[in-house]
Design a protein around this motif. Structure first.
Motif, short mmCIF file in Angstrom:
data_model
loop_
_atom_site.label_atom_id
_atom_site.label_comp_id
_atom_site.label_asym_id
_atom_site.label_seq_id
_atom_site.Cartn_x
_atom_site.Cartn_y
_atom_site.Cartn_z
N LEU A 10 0.83 -1.20 0.00
CA LEU A 10 0.00 0.00 0.00
C LEU A 10 0.87 1.26 0.00
O LEU A 10 0.62 2.20 -0.76
N VAL A 11 1.89 1.29 0.83
CA VAL A 11 2.78 2.45 0.88
C VAL A 11 3.50 2.64 -0.45
O VAL A 11 3.60 3.77 -0.97
N ASP A 13 2.44 1.69 -3.41
CA ASP A 13 1.45 2.16 -4.38
C ASP A 13 1.18 3.65 -4.22
O ASP A 13 1.09 4.39 -5.20
N VAL A 14 1.06 4.11 -2.99
CA VAL A 14 0.81 5.53 -2.75
C VAL A 14 1.99 6.37 -3.22
O VAL A 14 1.80 7.41 -3.87
N ILE A 15 3.19 5.93 -2.96
CA ILE A 15 4.39 6.66 -3.41
C ILE A 15 4.42 6.73 -4.93
O ILE A 15 4.70 7.79 -5.51
N ILE A 17 1.85 6.48 -7.03
CA ILE A 17 0.75 7.32 -7.52
C ILE A 17 1.10 8.79 -7.35
O ILE A 17 0.85 9.60 -8.26
N VAL A 18 1.71 9.18 -6.24
CA VAL A 18 2.14 10.57 -6.05
C VAL A 18 3.19 10.94 -7.10
O VAL A 18 3.15 12.03 -7.67
N ASP A 19 4.11 10.03 -7.39
CA ASP A 19 5.12 10.27 -8.42
C ASP A 19 4.48 10.45 -9.79
O ASP A 19 4.90 11.31 -10.57
N VAL A 34 -2.13 5.37 -13.23
CA VAL A 34 -2.76 5.24 -11.91
C VAL A 34 -3.70 4.03 -11.90
O VAL A 34 -3.72 3.25 -10.93
N VAL A 38 -3.36 0.77 -9.47
CA VAL A 38 -4.46 0.38 -8.58
C VAL A 38 -4.91 -1.05 -8.88
O VAL A 38 -5.16 -1.83 -7.96
N PRO A 41 -1.48 -4.05 -7.98
CA PRO A 41 -0.75 -3.39 -6.90
C PRO A 41 0.72 -3.79 -6.77
O PRO A 41 1.51 -3.01 -6.27
#
Length: 54
Positions: A10-11, A13-15, A17-19, A34, A38, A41
């Protein structure tokens, strides 16, 4: 152990997506990347850093 692995994914994936959102790509490409992250993953971030990122 399973929870830790899920949290790490999860972490990551979030990193990623922000990139993707901060990148200079077209909005269509950002949306596609994105969606790929999602829906895939584990494989999505690997593909993004191998193929999508310059």
């Amino acid at each position: 152990m399973g929870r830790l692995l899920s949290l790490l994914i999860l972490v990551l994936d979030v990193i990623v997506i922000v990139d993707i959102v901060k990148s200079n790509k077209d909005n269509e490409k950002k949306i596609l990347w994105v969606i790929a992250v999602v829906l895939l993953p584990v494989l999505g971030p690997v593909l993004y850093y191998a193929i999508g990122r310059k």
